[in-house]
Design a protein around this motif. Structure first.
Motif, PDB file in Angstrom:
ATOM      1  N   MET A 119       0.905  -1.205   0.137  1.00 20.35           N
ATOM      2  CA  MET A 119       0.095  -0.129   0.098  1.00 20.35           C
ATOM      3  C   MET A 119       0.834   1.336   0.039  1.00 20.35           C
ATOM      4  N   SER A 120       2.114   1.191  -0.083  1.00 16.63           N
ATOM      5  CA  SER A 120       2.897   2.391  -0.211  1.00 16.63           C
ATOM      6  C   SER A 120       2.670   2.986  -1.516  1.00 16.63           C
ATOM      7  N   TYR A 121       2.023   2.636  -2.446  1.00 15.48           N
ATOM      8  CA  TYR A 121       1.824   3.598  -3.372  1.00 15.48           C
ATOM      9  C   TYR A 121       0.707   4.674  -3.181  1.00 15.48           C
ATOM     10  N   LEU A 122       0.071   4.580  -2.192  1.00 16.70           N
ATOM     11  CA  LEU A 122      -0.902   5.570  -1.738  1.00 16.70           C
ATOM     12  C   LEU A 122      -0.075   6.973  -1.373  1.00 16.70           C
ATOM     13  N   GLN A 123       1.165   6.663  -0.938  1.00 19.88           N
ATOM     14  CA  GLN A 123       1.877   8.075  -0.708  1.00 19.88           C
ATOM     15  C   GLN A 123       2.576   8.702  -2.004  1.00 19.88           C
ATOM     16  N   GLN A 124       2.176   7.916  -3.083  1.00 15.15           N
ATOM     17  CA  GLN A 124       2.718   8.699  -4.407  1.00 15.15           C
ATOM     18  C   GLN A 124       1.494   9.533  -5.022  1.00 15.15           C
ATOM     19  N   ILE A 125       0.477   9.156  -4.633  1.00 16.46           N
ATOM     20  CA  ILE A 125      -0.802   9.972  -5.101  1.00 16.46           C
ATOM     21  C   ILE A 125      -0.915  11.423  -4.660  1.00 16.46           C
ATOM     22  N   GLU A 126      -0.681  12.396  -5.152  1.00 21.00           N
ATOM     23  CA  GLU A 126      -0.709  13.891  -4.924  1.00 21.00           C
ATOM     24  C   GLU A 126      -1.908  14.694  -4.934  1.00 21.00           C
ATOM     25  N   VAL A 127      -2.380  15.491  -3.878  1.00 19.91           N
ATOM     26  CA  VAL A 127      -3.302  16.265  -3.833  1.00 19.91           C
ATOM     27  C   VAL A 127      -3.004  17.543  -3.941  1.00 19.91           C
ATOM     28  N   GLN A 128      -3.776  18.556  -4.470  1.00 22.04           N
ATOM     29  CA  GLN A 128      -3.564  19.982  -4.541  1.00 22.04           C
ATOM     30  C   GLN A 128      -5.007  20.526  -4.619  1.00 22.04           C
ATOM     31  N   LEU A 129      -4.832  21.842  -4.052  1.00 21.29           N
ATOM     32  CA  LEU A 129      -6.039  22.561  -3.669  1.00 21.29           C
ATOM     33  C   LEU A 129      -6.022  23.684  -4.998  1.00 21.29           C
TER      34      LEU A 129
END
Length: 273
Positions: A119-129
């Protein structure tokens, strides 16, 4: 004439199935003996039964097959050509999705062997406002079950694009899907297919702009739930709440893009708590 047993043997379909097909009106015996109820089929019905078998093998439903067999002969070839093309696209999408899933499983196995958490791939998903602008969208809104999403996307977006072409509307962006249901329901979800256009005509509405948490997925749509989970976690951590229905924007056309190369933008309209 052929008895039901003979007809069954030739066509590779059980007598029980033939009786069921009779019940639902798919193919009736050519003759039923009034004294003993024995069913008989004509030689001419073999071709019809072969059609049914062929279309079943292509994963058409019995309801779809019944409709196909009722088509007028004058337009049959054109209609079956279109139906087969639609089915081929659907099956190809399933094959591509299966191939993508197989590749993901192989990557997970490889990561486990290397000691990398799956599940470490979740850390690669970027979120921006981001701040989105208001849009005028041509849309269709309906209840759609999860089993019909893939076919529904193509059919309803095609209908919207046909209207755009017929009425000579001006495109202003990529197609979008807006999810209005408050929770997921496999039986049917309130789904809106929308395409931004310039002109305000029948079937268009305003889509307000505003503050959104945004993430971009490059890959198969099967990974969208991970993006949704990441966005939800980010919104909660940063002190925001979901304000309106989330939506997806399809930057790449799935008909011409491999699953691993598809680009999808996901927007969660938000406000501060």
């Amino acid at each position: 004439m052929l008895s039901i047993g003979e007809f069954s043997k030739i066509c590779g379909v059980s007598a029980k199935t033939l009786r069921y097909y009779d019940e639902i009106g798919l193919i009736h015996p050519d003759e039923i003996n009034g004294d003993n109820g024995y069913r008989y089929y004509s030689i001419g019905q073999l071709e019809k039964m072969l059609w049914i078998n062929r279309l079943k093998a292509y994963q058409f439903s019995l309801e779809e097959i019944g409709a196909i067999l009722d088509w007028e002969q004058d337009h049959f070839e054109a209609n079956i050509y279109n139906a087969l093309n639609r089915k081929r696209r659907g099956l190809q999408e399933k094959l591509d999705a299966a191939a993508y899933t197989l590749n993901q499983i192989s990557l997970d196995i490889s990561n486990v062997e290397k000691g990398i958490p799956i599940m470490s791939y979740l850390q690669q998903i970027e979120v921006q406002l981001v701040e989105t602008v208001p849009m005028n969208v041509l849309s269709i809104r309906l209840k759609l079950s999860s089993d019909h999403y893939a076919e529904g996307y193509g059919a309803y977006f095609s209908r919207l694009y046909e209207k755009i072409a017929t009425e000579q509307l001006t495109l202003r962006g990529s197609p979008m899907t807006i999810y209005h249901s408050p929770e997921y329901n496999p039986a049917g979800n309130d789904t809106e297919f929308a395409i931004p256009v310039e002109e305000a005509v029948t079937g268009t509405r305003d889509l307000p702009g505003g503050l959104c948490a945004k993430s971009v997925l490059k890959g198969s749509y099967t990974q969208l739930t991970s993006v949704y989970a990441k966005l939800s976690e980010w919104i909660d951590r940063e002190g925001y709440v979901l304000l309106k229905s989330p939506y997806e924007r399809y930057v790449s056309d799935p008909h011409y893009t491999l699953p691993e190369d598809r680009i999808t933008e996901v927007y969660f309209p938000v406000k501060k708590k």
